[in-house]
Design a protein around this motif. Structure first.
Motif, short mmCIF file in Angstrom:
data_model
loop_
_atom_site.label_atom_id
_atom_site.label_comp_id
_atom_site.label_asym_id
_atom_site.label_seq_id
_atom_site.Cartn_x
_atom_site.Cartn_y
_atom_site.Cartn_z
N ASN A 164 0.82 -1.20 0.00
CA ASN A 164 0.00 0.00 0.00
C ASN A 164 0.86 1.26 0.00
OD1 ASN A 164 -2.63 -0.77 -0.22
ND2 ASN A 164 -3.26 0.04 1.76
N CYS B 18 -6.55 -0.22 4.11
CA CYS B 18 -6.17 -1.61 4.33
C CYS B 18 -7.33 -2.36 4.94
CB CYS B 18 -4.97 -1.64 5.27
SG CYS B 18 -4.57 -3.29 5.85
N HIS B 19 -7.51 -3.61 4.54
CA HIS B 19 -8.68 -4.37 5.00
C HIS B 19 -8.31 -5.64 5.74
CE1 HIS B 19 -12.81 -6.23 4.07
NE2 HIS B 19 -13.00 -5.18 4.80
N CYS C 213 -7.71 -1.63 -0.32
CA CYS C 213 -8.46 -2.88 -0.21
C CYS C 213 -9.87 -2.70 0.35
CB CYS C 213 -7.66 -3.89 0.60
SG CYS C 213 -6.20 -4.45 -0.29
N GLN D 163 -11.90 -1.89 -2.58
CA GLN D 163 -12.17 -3.08 -3.39
C GLN D 163 -13.29 -3.91 -2.78
OE1 GLN D 163 -10.51 -3.56 -6.32
NE2 GLN D 163 -12.00 -5.14 -6.72
N GLY E 286 -10.20 0.76 -6.71
CA GLY E 286 -9.54 -0.44 -6.18
C GLY E 286 -8.05 -0.46 -6.48
N PRO E 287 -7.33 -1.39 -5.84
CA PRO E 287 -5.86 -1.43 -5.98
C PRO E 287 -5.37 -1.75 -7.39
CG PRO E 287 -6.62 -2.98 -4.28
CD PRO E 287 -7.84 -2.38 -4.88
N THR F 243 -13.65 -0.63 -9.52
CA THR F 243 -12.99 -1.70 -8.77
C THR F 243 -12.72 -2.89 -9.68
OG1 THR F 243 -15.18 -2.37 -7.99
CG2 THR F 243 -13.86 -1.08 -6.47
N VAL G 24 -7.11 -11.15 1.36
CA VAL G 24 -6.27 -10.69 0.23
C VAL G 24 -6.64 -11.29 -1.13
CG1 VAL G 24 -3.90 -10.77 -0.69
CG2 VAL G 24 -4.32 -9.87 1.59
N THR H 113 -9.45 -9.16 -2.32
CA THR H 113 -9.26 -7.72 -2.58
C THR H 113 -8.14 -7.44 -3.58
OG1 THR H 113 -7.76 -7.53 -0.68
CG2 THR H 113 -10.07 -6.97 -0.31
N ARG H 114 -7.12 -8.30 -3.60
CA ARG H 114 -6.00 -8.05 -4.52
C ARG H 114 -6.06 -8.97 -5.74
NH1 ARG H 114 -2.04 -3.72 -3.90
NH2 ARG H 114 -2.69 -2.80 -1.95
N GLN I 28 2.51 -9.90 -2.48
CA GLN I 28 1.80 -10.67 -1.44
C GLN I 28 2.43 -12.04 -1.30
OE1 GLN I 28 -0.82 -8.70 -3.15
NE2 GLN I 28 -1.06 -7.53 -1.28
#
Ligand code: 5AD
Ligand code: SF4
Length: 440
Positions: free
Chosen positions: A20, A53-54, A86, A89, A107-108, A130, A168, A171-172, A203
Motif C-alpha cells: 500500500n 487496508c482491509h 483494499c 475493493q 480499487g488497488p 474496482t 487478500v 481484494t487483490r 503478497q
C-alpha cells in the motif's frame, strides 16, 4: 464547493502493508504528473486519497470515521475524497451509498485511472472503479523520478493461496507477476533516482515467475545493476520457496541476510484449518536450509493467535515453535474475522480475553528473542546503509544488513554505506560508532 472543481493540491494517506505504501507513492506520482501539488504538511488538501487496508481489525469503520472527520473539518468547502486500497475493493458500492462525501472509489488494480475519475468528480459526477485487469495499471503509470536510499518495487501482486482467514485473494485478486523487462527498467530508474537498496514487494513475492525464470533469477538480474548495493524482498510463502532462492542467499552478496517467512501457527491442526499447506515441522526444516545457506540470516514471521478452535495446547505449540526458531523480529496479531472468508463462520470463535492473553504471551516471547538478537550484535562490525537524519542534531539513521535501525553520529550522506561498530542494543534499535565510509 471545493469538490466540484479540479483539485490543485492532494494528500495521499496510506494504511497497512508496504504494498500500500508503494501504491500510495505511485498515486502521488500520478497526481503530480497531472499537474497537482502535494499539500504541505499541516495544510488542507483539495483532494484527499485514503489508501485503505482491509486485512485486520475494523478497517472499514475507521475509513468511515476518517471520511466523517474530513467532511466536518472542511466545513462548507470539504475536500474531494477518494477511497482507494483494499477497503475500496471490498466495499466499493457500500461506501458510495453510506458516505455521500466520497467522490470516488478506486480499487488497488485500477488506480491508474485516478486522473480521469478526478475529472469526472470535478464535473459533479461520482466515480467508482474496482475492476481487476491484469497488469494494465503499471503500464499506465508515469515513470518514477525520485527515490530515497531505500525504495520499494512491486514485482508481483495478488494471491492464490486462499488461507481461510485472509481477505487478500478477494481484494487483490489472483497472483500476477509483472514482466521481467518492466521490472528491470523500473529498477534501473529507481537506482538512477538515488536508490541504493530495493525491496521487492509482493503478497507472495517468491511466487514471481516468467517463463523459465524464477524469483531467484530475477534477484540475480537486478543484482547486476552496478550502483545498487542491497536487495530485500517481502513477503514470502513457504510453499513457493525454491532451492534456487535458498542458494541465492549464499551466492548473491547483495541479497541481504533477512527472511520474512510467515508461519501463522505452530499447531498442525490449526495450520490445516487455515489452509496453509505446510506443517510446523516442514516450516522448521525450510528455515534450516536457509540457515545452512546463510548462517547469519535474520528470521522474521507473522503469527495469528485465536484462530477459530485454537485450544490452549495448540497455542502452546506456537510458543514452542517460536522457541525453536529464535526470531530476530516478528509480527503477531489477534485473529480478526473478515466477512466472506471461510474462517469467519467457523465454529469455536475464541473469546477476546483469551486472544488478549495469548497475544501478550506470544509477544513477550518474540520481544525477548528480538532483544537477544539485537544484543548479540554488540561488538560486531557491520555495514549500514544511511537512510536519513535522526531526531537529535548530528545523529543519523541507517539499516544493518539484518534490517535493524542503527543510530550513529557523523557526517554521512544519504545513500552512503558505512562500516560501523555496534556499541549498544535496545529492543528496537542499535547504537553504532562509525568507522569508515565506502562510496557506492
Ligand atoms: N486476522 C488476523 N491476522 C490476519 N492476517 C491476515 N489476515 C488476518 C486476519 N483475518 C495477518 C497474517 C498475515 C499478515 C499480513 O496479516 O499473519 O501474514
Ligand atoms: Fe493471505 Fe494466505 Fe495469501 Fe498471505 S498467503 S495473502 S495470508 S491468503
Amino acid at each position: 464547493m471545493r469538490q466540484s472543481r479540479t483539485p490543485e493540491t492532494f494528500r495521499v494517506k496510506s494504511f497497512g502493508c508496504q504494498m500500500n505504501v508503494y501504491d500510495g507513492e505511485r498515486m502521488a506520482e500520478l497526481l503530480a504528473d497531472k499537474g497537482m501539488r502535494a499539500a504541505p504538511e499541516g495544510e488542507e488538501a483539495d483532494l484527499v486519497v485514503l489508501n485503505t487496508c482491509h486485512i485486520r481489525e475494523k478497517a472499514a469503520e475507521k475509513v468511515y470515521s476518517d471520511i466523517g472527520r474530513l467532511v466536518k473539518a472542511g466545513g462548507d468547502k470539504p475536500p474531494m475524497i477518494a477511497v482507494a486500497g483494499c477497503v475500496a475493493q471490498a466495499e466499493g458500492e457500500e461506501i458510495m451509498v453510506r458516505a455521500p462525501g466520497v467522490g470516488l472509489v478506486v480499487g488497488p488494480q485500477a488506480y491508474h485511472r485516478l486522473p480521469e475519475m478526478i475529472d469526472r468528480v470535478a464535473r459533479g459526477e461520482r466515480a467508482a472503479d474496482t475492476d481487476m485487469p491484469a497488469d494494465a495499471k503499471f503500464a499506465a503509470l508515469p515513470q518514477r523520478r525520485r527515490a530515497g536510499a531505500s525504495a520499494f518495487l512491486t514485482i508481483q501482486e495478488g494471491c492464490d493461496k486462499f488461507c481461510t482467514y485472509c481477505v487478500v485473494p478477494y481484494t487483490r485478486g489472483a497472483e500476477i507477476s509483472r514482466s521481467f523487462k518492466d521490472l528491470l527498467r523500473e529498477a534501473e530508474i529507481l537506482v538512477e533516482a538515488g536508490a541504493r537498496e530495493l525491496t521487492l514487494l509482493g503478497q507472495n513475492v517468491n511466487a514471481w515467475t516468467e517463463g523459465d525464470l524464477g524469483f531467484d533469477g530475477l534477484i540475480k538480474a537486478i543484482a547486476r545493476l552496478p550502483q545498487l548495493q542491497r536487495i530485500r524482498y517481502t513477503t514470502s510463502h513457504p510453499n513457493d520457496v525454491t532451492e534456487g532462492l535458498i542458494r541465492a542467499h549464499a551466492e548473491v552478496p547483495k541479497l541481504m541476510p533477512y527472511l520474512h517467512l510467515p508461519v501463522q501457527s505452530g499447531s498442525d491442526r490449526v495450520l490445516k484449518a487455515m489452509n496453509r499447506s505446510h506443517t510446523a515441522d516442514s516450516y522448521l526444516r525450510l528455515l534450516d536450509r536457509f540457515r545452512a545457506a546463510r548462517p547469519d540470516i535474520a528470521l522474521s514471521g507473522d503469527f495469528i493467535v485465536g484462530f477459530p478452535g485454537e485450544t490452549d495446547a495448540e497455542f502452546e505449540a506456537t510458543l514452542r515453535l517460536v522457541d525453536a526458531v529464535g526470531y530476530a523480529q516478528a509480527y503477531s496479531f489477534k485473529y480478526s474475522p473478515r466477512p466472506g472468508t471461510p474462517a469467519a463462520t467457523m465454529d469455536g470463535q475464541v473469546p477476546r480475553e483469551v486472544m488478549d492473553e495469548r497475544l501478550q504471551r506470544l509477544q513477550a516471547a518474540l520481544n525477548r528473542d528480538q532483544l537477544a538478537f539485537n544484543r548479540a550484535c554488540v561488538g560486531k562490525t557491520c555495514e549500514i546503509l544511511v537512510e536519513r537524519k535522526g531526531k537529535r542534531p548530528g545523529q543519523w539513521l541507517g539499516k544493518s544488513p539484518w534490517l535493524q535501525s542503527v543510530h550513529f553520529e557523523g557526517e554521512p550522506a544519504i545513500g552512503d554505506l558505512l562500516t560501523v561498530e555496534i556499541v549498544g542494543a535496545g529492543p528496537n534499535s542499535l547504537a553504532g560508532k562509525s568507522a569508515e565510509r565506502r562510496a557506492p
